[in-house]
Write a protein that holds these residues in place. Structure first.
Motif, short mmCIF file in Angstrom:
data_model
loop_
_atom_site.label_atom_id
_atom_site.label_comp_id
_atom_site.label_asym_id
_atom_site.label_seq_id
_atom_site.Cartn_x
_atom_site.Cartn_y
_atom_site.Cartn_z
N UNK A 105 -61.21 -25.44 3.46
CA UNK A 105 -62.29 -24.66 2.84
C UNK A 105 -62.91 -25.34 1.63
N UNK A 106 -62.18 -26.26 1.04
CA UNK A 106 -62.67 -26.90 -0.17
C UNK A 106 -62.50 -26.05 -1.42
N UNK A 107 -61.82 -24.93 -1.28
CA UNK A 107 -61.60 -24.05 -2.43
C UNK A 107 -60.44 -24.55 -3.28
N UNK A 108 -60.43 -24.14 -4.52
CA UNK A 108 -59.29 -24.34 -5.39
C UNK A 108 -58.33 -23.18 -5.14
N UNK A 109 -57.06 -23.41 -5.43
CA UNK A 109 -56.04 -22.39 -5.21
C UNK A 109 -56.41 -21.06 -5.88
N UNK A 110 -56.82 -21.10 -7.13
CA UNK A 110 -57.17 -19.88 -7.85
C UNK A 110 -58.32 -19.13 -7.21
N UNK A 111 -59.30 -19.86 -6.72
CA UNK A 111 -60.46 -19.22 -6.07
C UNK A 111 -60.05 -18.54 -4.77
N UNK A 158 -68.94 -19.84 -6.11
CA UNK A 158 -69.69 -21.02 -5.71
C UNK A 158 -69.47 -21.33 -4.24
N UNK A 159 -69.15 -20.31 -3.47
CA UNK A 159 -68.89 -20.52 -2.05
C UNK A 159 -69.34 -19.29 -1.27
N UNK A 160 -69.55 -19.50 0.00
CA UNK A 160 -69.90 -18.42 0.91
C UNK A 160 -68.62 -17.90 1.54
#
Length: 119
Positions: A37-43, A6-8
């Motif tokens: 980045x707004x990412x979750x750690x797992x991502x 769900x990210x670039x």
């Protein structure tokens, strides 16, 4: 079945580059990268494996042809040279290739950028 991203990745690399350039490699935490980045750690770990791998991707992109005209690329090279090169042969190889491609301009560019940071 794996979930689609769900990210670039390109956007994440831009955001990570900004954090690494501002804080340096050692001072940048995973939490800093997650916030930027707004990412979750797992991502983040699934996409890049580690902070070091993420930095390598950022650095490789920054040192693409034409890097010498981009001050942010020079900053990332300086960070890599200071913080990673002594203990990281793949990062050292990226830096060596970029400096060799820049030729005699490399020392002038690096020195001028370091002096700019004094202002």
């Amino acid at each position: 079945m794996a979930r689609p991203r769900n990210f670039s990745e390109d956007e994440v690399l831009v955001q990570a580059a900004a954090i690494f350039a501002r804080l340096g490699y050692d001072a940048t935490s995973i939490d800093d990268l997650l916030a930027a980045t707004g990412l979750q750690r797992g991502s983040l770990y699934k996409a890049f494996g580690s902070k070091r791998n993420l930095f390598e991707k950022v650095l490789a992109g920054a040192l693409a042809p034409g890097w010498t005209s981009n001050p942010a690329s020079i900053d990332l090279l300086i960070i890599a040279l200071k913080e990673l090169v002594p203990d990281d042969p793949p990062i050292a190889a990226l830096c060596r290739r970029a400096v060799e491609e820049a030729g005699t301009d490399a020392a002038r560019l690096l020195g001028a950028r370091l002096l700019e940071h004094l202002d």
